[in-house]
Motif scaffolding. Structure first.
Motif, PDB file in Angstrom:
ATOM      1  N   ASN A 193       0.806  -1.225   0.000  1.00 57.42           N
ATOM      2  CA  ASN A 193       0.000   0.000   0.000  1.00 57.42           C
ATOM      3  C   ASN A 193       0.839   1.275   0.000  1.00 57.42           C
ATOM      4  O   ASN A 193       0.308   2.371  -0.212  1.00 57.42           O
ATOM      5  CB  ASN A 193      -0.942   0.017   1.203  1.00 57.42           C
ATOM      6  N   ARG A 232       0.479   3.504  -2.910  1.00 63.33           N
ATOM      7  CA  ARG A 232      -0.735   4.310  -3.051  1.00 63.33           C
ATOM      8  C   ARG A 232      -0.495   5.781  -2.721  1.00 63.33           C
ATOM      9  O   ARG A 232      -1.310   6.640  -3.026  1.00 63.33           O
ATOM     10  CB  ARG A 232      -1.848   3.765  -2.147  1.00 63.33           C
ATOM     11  N   ASP A 285      -1.859   9.882   0.597  1.00 63.95           N
ATOM     12  CA  ASP A 285      -3.309  10.000   0.819  1.00 63.95           C
ATOM     13  C   ASP A 285      -3.889   8.732   1.437  1.00 63.95           C
ATOM     14  O   ASP A 285      -4.921   8.782   2.119  1.00 63.95           O
ATOM     15  CB  ASP A 285      -4.036  10.295  -0.498  1.00 63.95           C
ATOM     16  N   HIS A 286      -3.242   7.614   1.207  1.00 61.06           N
ATOM     17  CA  HIS A 286      -3.728   6.349   1.752  1.00 61.06           C
ATOM     18  C   HIS A 286      -3.651   6.331   3.276  1.00 61.06           C
ATOM     19  O   HIS A 286      -4.392   5.576   3.920  1.00 61.06           O
ATOM     20  CB  HIS A 286      -2.913   5.185   1.177  1.00 61.06           C
ATOM     21  N   TYR A 287      -2.785   7.155   3.839  1.00 63.11           N
ATOM     22  CA  TYR A 287      -2.556   7.129   5.289  1.00 63.11           C
ATOM     23  C   TYR A 287      -3.212   8.308   6.015  1.00 63.11           C
ATOM     24  O   TYR A 287      -2.848   8.639   7.129  1.00 63.11           O
ATOM     25  CB  TYR A 287      -1.047   7.088   5.560  1.00 63.11           C
ATOM     26  N   GLY A 315      -5.758   5.189   8.374  1.00 67.12           N
ATOM     27  CA  GLY A 315      -4.500   5.320   7.656  1.00 67.12           C
ATOM     28  C   GLY A 315      -3.328   5.457   8.602  1.00 67.12           C
ATOM     29  O   GLY A 315      -2.264   4.853   8.391  1.00 67.12           O
ATOM     30  N   GLU A 375      -2.456   2.149  10.002  1.00 63.39           N
ATOM     31  CA  GLU A 375      -1.744   1.292   9.052  1.00 63.39           C
ATOM     32  C   GLU A 375      -0.284   1.730   8.922  1.00 63.39           C
ATOM     33  O   GLU A 375       0.615   0.899   8.797  1.00 63.39           O
ATOM     34  CB  GLU A 375      -2.420   1.316   7.685  1.00 63.39           C
ATOM     35  N   TRP A 376      -0.056   3.053   8.945  1.00 66.17           N
ATOM     36  CA  TRP A 376       1.321   3.579   8.889  1.00 66.17           C
ATOM     37  C   TRP A 376       2.127   3.054  10.090  1.00 66.17           C
ATOM     38  O   TRP A 376       3.286   2.655   9.947  1.00 66.17           O
ATOM     39  CB  TRP A 376       1.279   5.092   8.874  1.00 66.17           C
TER      40      TRP A 376
END
Length: 413
Positions: free
Chosen positions: A147, A150, A153-155, A160, A163-164
């Protein structure tokens, strides 16, 4: 030294790889197609990927050694034809492999995410090309790393951010093994010191030439931008419809005009030109009135989009500004007092309005006053044996009658 890859782009790029022992330079072919298969490769041979301590070492080596893993790459000849600075990585060509934990300790900004993604992309590719199990198993066992491609913006948001943090935990638990495995494969072939010095000089000269060329190109771009007409970037230029400014009898009016197959079309209907005393009232009127000749045009929607968005500005190009001010009095004084360019442009507007309205008022006045027709032809440079002779009161009165055919068409005057 090649191994399969899932991408298919043909390119060779210089990269800087930061490992435990410092920064190294090499060439990377992220993916390319050969004999129906897609492959990826680094500069190297059957046993090693080559890591150099400087771009000059890299250039000196490929100049002296024509055979290596990239020499059969479909873009190798094109790469070699570039200036010597081709071996110097761009800023986006830095893979800070050893610095990944520090990047993940930051907030997921654009720089942090793109830097992490770039370092992992290069590390994964190195692992595949080197057949280094510790590296390939690290990436195959942590799909969350995919990811990163991506972007930042994904985080965004709580999910997000979580996930980071998860990516950070993966790195804490296994990234040192990846770095250690890549450190073990650092191999720098011998390069002649004199050749390196010559390469360094050549690279510096190449970079200077490129900088000069970029500066010249930027200067030309700025010059062209300054010379460009700002009007060309307006909605009016895009729609091919122009605001028109008319100064007449102490008043200033605004309307719109275009040309369709060479014939004028005004903002109006049935011979009446809709005019406005100031620029600001026109957009408000357009928002509430759609029954006029311009509304039939295919490009009118371009104008209405800005009208409805509240962003329309009535910008008048100098070519669409017409002034009748003082012309009648100047005609009375004599030909030398008349601004012929002002008269030419004013007569253009008179003719356009009459053409659009499809009536003979303009021609009727000229036919009834032959001397006026000859006078205008003489003043505007037409072929005529006519010579102006005072007094010029008839010509002035005739010009006044012409202007009245225009003002009588205005919705507001």
């Amino acid at each position: 030294m090649t191994s399969p890859s899932s991408e298919a782009q043909q390119t060779i790029i210089p990269i800087k790889i930061s490992l435990t022992e410092g920064d190294f330079y090499t060439l990377w072919a992220p993916a390319y197609r050969e004999h129906g298969s897609v492959w990826q490769a680094f500069l190297g041979d059957d046993d090693n990927v080559f890591f150099f301590h400087s771009p000059a070492e890299l250039l000196a080596y490929i100049s002296a050694h024509p055979q290596h893993d990239l020499s059969d790459h479909p873009r190798w000849k094109a790469f070699q034809s570039k200036p010597e600075a081709r071996v110097v990585p761009e800023e986006s060509g830095h893979a800070d492999v050893v610095g990944v934990p520090a990047l993940l300790a930051e907030r997921p900004s654009h720089n942090a995410v793109s830097g992490t993604a770039r370092a992992m992309r290069v590390a994964r590719s190195l692992g595949e090309v080197l057949a280094e199990v510790k590296v390939t198993s690290f990436f195959s066992g942590h799909s969350v790393l995919d990811n990163l491609e991506r972007g930042s913006d994904h985080y965004i948001g709580d999910q997000g951010s979580e996930e980071w943090t998860g990516v950070g935990r993966v790195v804490v638990n296994g990234w040192n093994d990846v770095v250690d495995a890549l450190d073990a494969h650092v191999f720098t072939p011998d390069v002649d010191a004199d050749a390196v010095a010559e390469a360094e000089t050549a690279i510096a000269a190449s970079q200077e030439r490129i900088a000069e060329e970029k500066a010249a190109a930027e200067a030309k771009r700025k010059e062209e931008a300054e010379a460009a007409d700002p009007y060309d970037s307006t909605v009016w230029a895009a729609a091919g419809i122009d605001p028109v400014k008319i100064s007449i009898d102490g008043r200033t009016l605004y309307t719109l005009r275009t040309y369709v197959e060479g014939r004028p079309v005004f903002l109006g209907k049935y011979g009446e030109i809709f005019t406005f005393n100031n620029r600001k009232t026109m957009p408000r009127w357009l928002a509430e009135h759609g029954d006029h000749d311009l509304a039939k045009l295919s490009t009118w929607e371009t104008v209405m989009t800005e009208v409805n968005g509240g962003t329309l500005e009535v910008t008048v190009h100098e070519d669409n500004a017409y002034s009748f001010t003082g012309l009648e009095n100047d005609i009375r004084k004599g030909p030398k007092e008349v601004d012929t360019e002002q008269m030419r442009r004013a007569y253009e507007l008179l003719a356009d309005a009459a053409d659009w309205a499809a009536d003979d008022s303009l021609n009727s006045i000229l036919l009834a006053r032959p001397s006026l027709q000859e006078y205008i032809s003489y003043m505007l440079g037409g072929a005529s044996s006519y010579v102006p002779d005072p007094p010029f009161s008839k010509e002035a009165e005739g010009w006044k009658a012409l202007t009245e055919t225009l003002t009588q068409r205005f919705s507001k005057f």
